[in-house]
Design a protein around this motif. Structure first.
Motif, PDB file in Angstrom:
ATOM      1  N   GLN A 206      10.939 -23.017 -52.239  1.00 17.80           N
ATOM      2  CA  GLN A 206      11.252 -23.921 -51.081  1.00 17.80           C
ATOM      3  C   GLN A 206      11.324 -25.411 -51.318  1.00 17.80           C
ATOM      4  O   GLN A 206      12.005 -26.125 -50.892  1.00 17.80           O
ATOM      5  N   GLU A 210      14.562 -28.048 -51.166  1.00 22.89           N
ATOM      6  CA  GLU A 210      14.334 -29.445 -50.524  1.00 22.89           C
ATOM      7  C   GLU A 210      14.718 -30.680 -51.467  1.00 22.89           C
ATOM      8  O   GLU A 210      15.561 -31.495 -51.250  1.00 22.89           O
ATOM      9  N   PRO A 283       9.465 -30.560 -45.513  1.00 26.83           N
ATOM     10  CA  PRO A 283       8.143 -30.112 -45.016  1.00 26.83           C
ATOM     11  C   PRO A 283       7.070 -29.558 -46.173  1.00 26.83           C
ATOM     12  O   PRO A 283       6.137 -29.612 -46.193  1.00 26.83           O
ATOM     13  N   ASP A 315       4.308 -23.855 -42.917  1.00 26.63           N
ATOM     14  CA  ASP A 315       5.020 -23.346 -41.442  1.00 26.63           C
ATOM     15  C   ASP A 315       4.721 -24.225 -40.383  1.00 26.63           C
ATOM     16  O   ASP A 315       5.545 -24.415 -39.394  1.00 26.63           O
ATOM     17  N   SER A 318       6.753 -27.325 -40.705  1.00 30.76           N
ATOM     18  CA  SER A 318       8.302 -27.104 -40.391  1.00 30.76           C
ATOM     19  C   SER A 318       8.394 -27.227 -38.805  1.00 30.76           C
ATOM     20  O   SER A 318       9.482 -27.678 -38.429  1.00 30.76           O
ATOM     21  N   SER A 322      11.035 -29.755 -36.515  1.00 24.16           N
ATOM     22  CA  SER A 322      12.086 -29.198 -36.012  1.00 24.16           C
ATOM     23  C   SER A 322      11.829 -29.382 -34.489  1.00 24.16           C
ATOM     24  O   SER A 322      12.978 -29.139 -33.852  1.00 24.16           O
TER      25      SER A 322
END
Length: 323
Positions: A206, A210, A283, A315, A318, A322
Motif C-alpha cells: 500500500q 502511494e 494515508p 484505515d 484513509s 476521503s
C-alpha cells in the motif's frame, strides 16, 4: 584520494573498511562508545567469509584536511546538516544515504555533491563491530554527480570500490536509482514497527503504491524493478553469518539501538510531502511516518505493534482524508 567516512555505522563502516582493505587512505568519523571502540581496538568487520579487525584511523570530529579528501556521509538523513557543518565547504561530498533530499540539502553548502545509491545489507549494533552480509560483494553502489553526470572524482571512487570488495557503478542518472531505492525503503517503517510474521506485506504494498502514484504524478523517473534486478544479478546475495542474527534494516536498527530518532521523515515523509504538493492522498505513508517517529521518540523496541493494529490506523486515516 583520502576517504573520510562520516558516520561509521553499518553502511559507512562497511564502505570504509572495504576501501581500507583495498589499500586506500581512510578515516572513520564516529561518536561515543563506537568511536572509543574504534580508537582502542580498531574496526571489526564480519562477513560471510571472514572476520578481520582493521586498524583504520578514527576520529570523533573534523581532522586536518588534505587537497585530495573526499567526504562520504553515511549518517541518517536527519543528521546530515549537523554532521557536515564543521567541515570545509570546498571538499567534495558523497551522500551514501537513504532518501533523496540529502544531495539537494548539501548542495546549498558544498559545491561538489555526489549521490550514492546504497544496496548494502549490513548491521551495526555493537560498538566497534560491523557485520556485512553481502556476497560475493558486500554492496552495490551507484555513484554520480548531483544532480546528474559523472566526473573524475566519481569515476575514481567507483574504480576504488571495485578494487575493494564492492560493486561500484558509474551512474550519471544516480537520482533515478535513488528514487527507486526510496520506493523500497518505504518498507523500513513497517519492518521496524511491526512484529515479525504479523502480515506487514500488504502495508508495504500500500505504501509503495502511494509512492509510485506520487512519483508518476510529479514526473520523477525511477529505475524499474526489472532494471534493478538486471543490474544487481547475483552481485550481492545475502548470506548468513554464523552466530550473528541479521535483524532488520536501518530503521529497525535505529529502534534496536534506542537512538531516539529515525529516518521516516525522509522516506515515508518524502512521499507524504509530494502527495501534499500534488494533491494525492498518502494515508499509509502518513501513518507509517507518524508511528515510526513515535516509536523512536518513545524508545520503543522494534516490533511493538502488529500489522493489524497498524492497518487499523491506516484505515482510519484513509476514511478521514476521503471525507
Amino acid at each position: 584520494m583520502r576517504y573520510i567516512v562520516i558516520g561509521a555505522g553499518a553502511v559507512g563502516g562497511t564502505i570504509g573498511a572495504r576501501l581500507f582493505q583495498g589499500g586506500h587512505d581512510v578515516v572513520l568519523i564516529a561518536r561515543g562508545a563506537h568511536y572509543e571502540a574504534l580508537k582502542s581496538g580498531g574496526l571489526r568487520l564480519i562477513t560471510p567469509d571472514s572476520t578481520e579487525t582493521l586498524d583504520v584511523p578514527a576520529a570523533d570530529g573534523p581532522v586536518p584536511t588534505r587537497d585530495d579528501d573526499v567526504l562520504i556521509v553515511a549518517t541518517k538523513s536527519q543528521d546530515t546538516i549537523s554532521a557536515l557543518d564543521p567541515w570545509p565547504r570546498h571538499l567534495p561530498v558523497v551522500c551514501a544515504q537513504n532518501g533523496v533530499d540529502n544531495e539537494r540539502t548539501v548542495l546549498r553548502r558544498f559545491e561538489k555533491v555526489y549521490g550514492m545509491c546504497v544496496w548494502l545489507p549490513a548491521s551495526h549494533l555493537e560498538p566497534g563491530t560491523v557485520a556485512a552480509f553481502g556476497h560475493p560483494y558486500s554492496g552495490m553502489l551507484h555513484v554520480g554527480r548531483y544532480p546528474q553526470g559523472v566526473d573524475e572524482i566519481s569515476r575514481q571512487l567507483v574504480t576504488d570500490l571495485n578494487k575493494s570488495g564492492m560493486y561500484g557503478l558509474d551512474a550519471p542518472d544516480v537520482m533515478r536509482w535513488k528514487y527507486a531505492k526510496l520506493l523500497g525503503n518505504l518498507n523500513n517503517a513497517v519492518d521496524a514497527v511491526c512484529r515479525s510474521g504479523s502480515g506487514g506485506e500488504a502495508l508495504t504494498e500500500q505504501a509503495r503504491a502511494e509512492g509510485m502514484a506520487v512519483l508518476e504524478e510529479a514526473g520523477i523517473p525511477y529505475a524499474t524493478p526489472s532494471e534493478q534486478a538486471e543490474v544487481r544479478g547475483n552481485k550481492v546475495d545475502v548470506r548468513p553469518i554464523e552466530g550473528i542474527e541479521r535483524g532488520g534494516g536501518s530503521s529497525w536498527q535505529s529502534l534496536a539501538r534506542s537512538s531516539g530518532s529515525i529516518e521516516a521523515d525522509y522516506l515515508n515523509g518524502e512521499i507524504v510531502l509530494l502527495g501534499r504538493e500534488y494533491g494525492i492522498p498518502t494515508p499509509a505513508n502518513e501513518v507509517l511516518q507518524r508511528e515510526a517517529n513515535r516509536h523512536a521518540r518513545e524508545k520503543l523496541p522494534p516490533g511493538s505493534m502488529s500489522a493489524a493494529e497498524l492497518a487499523a490506523l491506516i484505515d482510519e486515516r484513509s476514511a478521514a482524508v476521503s471525507r
